[in-house]
Design an enzyme around this catalytic site. Structure first.
Site, PDB file in Angstrom:
ATOM      1  N   SER A 212       0.793  -1.240   0.000  1.00 31.53           N
ATOM      2  CA  SER A 212       0.000   0.000   0.000  1.00 31.53           C
ATOM      3  C   SER A 212       0.823   1.286   0.000  1.00 31.53           C
ATOM      4  CB  SER A 212      -0.955   0.012   1.197  1.00 31.53           C
ATOM      5  OG  SER A 212      -2.103  -0.742   0.914  1.00 31.53           O
ATOM      6  N   LYS A 215       0.044   3.785  -2.701  1.00 32.87           N
ATOM      7  CA  LYS A 215      -1.043   4.762  -2.649  1.00 32.87           C
ATOM      8  C   LYS A 215      -0.522   6.201  -2.604  1.00 32.87           C
ATOM      9  CE  LYS A 215      -4.320   1.470  -0.758  1.00 32.87           C
ATOM     10  NZ  LYS A 215      -4.700   0.734   0.442  1.00 32.87           N
ATOM     11  N   SER A 269      -6.028   3.166   4.854  1.00 30.84           N
ATOM     12  CA  SER A 269      -5.505   2.411   3.711  1.00 30.84           C
ATOM     13  C   SER A 269      -6.624   1.726   2.936  1.00 30.84           C
ATOM     14  CB  SER A 269      -4.473   1.367   4.162  1.00 30.84           C
ATOM     15  OG  SER A 269      -3.682   0.921   3.095  1.00 30.84           O
ATOM     16  N   LYS A 392       3.159   6.734   4.509  1.00 35.14           N
ATOM     17  CA  LYS A 392       2.247   5.625   4.216  1.00 35.14           C
ATOM     18  C   LYS A 392       2.864   4.267   4.539  1.00 35.14           C
ATOM     19  CE  LYS A 392      -1.587   3.890   2.821  1.00 35.14           C
ATOM     20  NZ  LYS A 392      -1.388   2.774   3.760  1.00 35.14           N
TER      21      LYS A 392
END
Length: 441
Positions: A212, A215, A269, A392
């Site tokens: 993730s 992202k 997320s 992130k």
């Protein structure tokens, strides 16, 4: 064509052959019977004994001819049917050979449902399924439907990663006096966010998987194409995610701004939010708001790779907007560090990602609060780092535990990418790197 289909077709062919054979036999016998009846009728209408004898002889001759005709007709039908069967078998054999050849070229090939190719990542729970399918490499202008990996044991995913590029420019960038920092991560890098100077590296150009953390790139592309307050109506693209996905729990019909969707991606997320963004921006890029969600996502992934290349990324291939493990998708710590720098220099991304939680009231009226998965910015998490300003986290079966993090102090900003670390190691690795970067003269 599979074995069951082939056997079924052969069985059907045999039935047809038998039917034709019986029909031919009946027609010829019927014809012979009528001939015999005609001859018998002539005998009954007044013939001598001698004629009877002769005619009997003729009757025997007619029967022999009829039988011969039956046999000739049967042989002809048999020959026709045999040739037809041979042709059918030859065609099936060729199709089977082609299928075998395809499987040899693509050892992971199998049928995939539309739903299966777009399932997504569980942030804190490692995904346990796998995908199969042929692979087309993705570049900035060549993107295919992703073939996701649900069970890493079933796919030789490393065989789809090309030889990575280490040119003279990259060699020079990495030619530093590398500090002795002990970390758990398989690969990591630390940058000065302002100068892009590499301050530390460990296996910086080794293939890893983004999970993730991707992202951040999804957010950068969204902001290239949209205003923060641009409104997006959630559609059925959110059904593309898998049951084990982390999500923001968006619902069809809800109306969010782009900023809301970014919060939904960067804090809890949400894979549903990533696909909502990808579908909206993909359609916008295609200039076709009627494009299917699949077409739109493919277009968005193309934009992701194009954006990454513009940031200097050379050894990455992105296949999904949320970073779920996919065949042919890979990155490096160095490349994720470059994406992290771009994200850390974006005010919107840092404003959102530095929040421990965020309350969002949608345009359609829903009132939701999301919590950040990044423990570095959560004061009572046990891994809090006071200078952290985002960015992130990422977790998947193949990627392991990852984080792209930023920290700032006294006007100095540093960014690290920690890839494939352990559950606690990713936080400790990030803090060690960020502290070193901020304290380095």
């Amino acid at each position: 064509m599979n074995k069951k289909s082939l056997l079924g077709l052969l069985f059907f062919t045999c039935i047809i052959m038998i039917g034709l054979y019986i029909g031919a036999d009946y027609m010829v016998r019927h014809s012979s019977s009528e001939t015999t009846k005609d001859k018998s009728y002539a005998l009954e209408e007044g013939s001598t004994k001698e004629d009877n004898i002769n005619d009997s002889t003729d009757d025997v001759t007619v029967d022999d001819q009829a039988q011969q005709l039956i046999e000739d007709e049967n042989d002809a039908y048999k020959e026709i049917l045999a040739k037809a069967a041979d042709n059918i078998l030859a065609q099936e054999s060729q199709q089977l050979d082609n299928s075998v050849n395809d499987m040899a070229l693509n050892p992971a090939i199998d049928s995939v449902t539309q739903e299966s190719w777009l399932t997504n990542e569980g942030e804190e729970a490692l995904s346990a399924d796998s995908t199969k399918g042929d692979v087309l490499s993705a570049t900035a202008d060549n993107v295919s439907e992703p073939q996701l990996i649900y069970n890493a044991k079933d796919v030789d995913y490393m065989s789809y990663i090309p030889e990575l590029i280490i040119d003279s420019e990259l060699e020079q960038t990495l030619d530093i006096s590398n500090p002795d920092i002990s970390i758990d991560a398989k690969a990591a890098i630390l940058f000065d966010a302002d100068t892009k100077e590499v301050l530390y590296h460990k296996n910086p150009v080794e293939a890893v998987f983004p999970a993730s953390t991707i992202k951040l790139l999804t957010s950068l592309v969204a902001l290239d194409w949209c205003d923060e307050e641009e409104q997006v109506t959630i559609g059925d693209e959110i059904t593309m995610i898998a049951s084990d996905s982390t999500r923001a729990y968006l619902k069809e019909g809800e109306i969010l701004t782009i900023r809301d969707l970014m919060a939904a991606m960067l804090l809890p997320s949400g894979n549903d939010a990533a696909y909502a963004v990808a579908t909206y921006v993909g359609r916008k890029s295609l200039d076709n708001m009627e494009a299917t969600k699949e077409e739109a996502v493919i277009e968005f992934v193309r934009l992701m790779n194009k954006k990454a290349a513009a940031l200097g990324v050379k050894n990455s291939c992105f296949k999904t907007p949320d970073g779920y493990d996919a065949i042919g998708q890979y990155t490096t710590a160095y490349d994720m560090g470059l994406i992290g720098i771009a994200a850390a220099q974006n005010d919107t991304i840092t404003e959102i990602s530095c929040q421990s939680s965020s309350r969002n009231i949608f345009v359609s009226g829903e009132d939701v609060t999301w919590t950040n998965t990044n423990k570095l910015i959560k004061q009572y998490s046990g891994q809090f780092y006071s200078h952290a300003v985002g960015l992130k986290t990422g977790t998947s079966t193949i990627a392991g535990r990852c984080i792209v993090a930023a920290a700032e102090c006294d006007g100095k900003k540093v960014v690290c990418a920690v890839m494939d670390s352990t559950s606690t190691g990713r936080w400790e690795d990030a803090i060690a790197l960020l502290k070193y970067g901020l304290e380095k003269e």
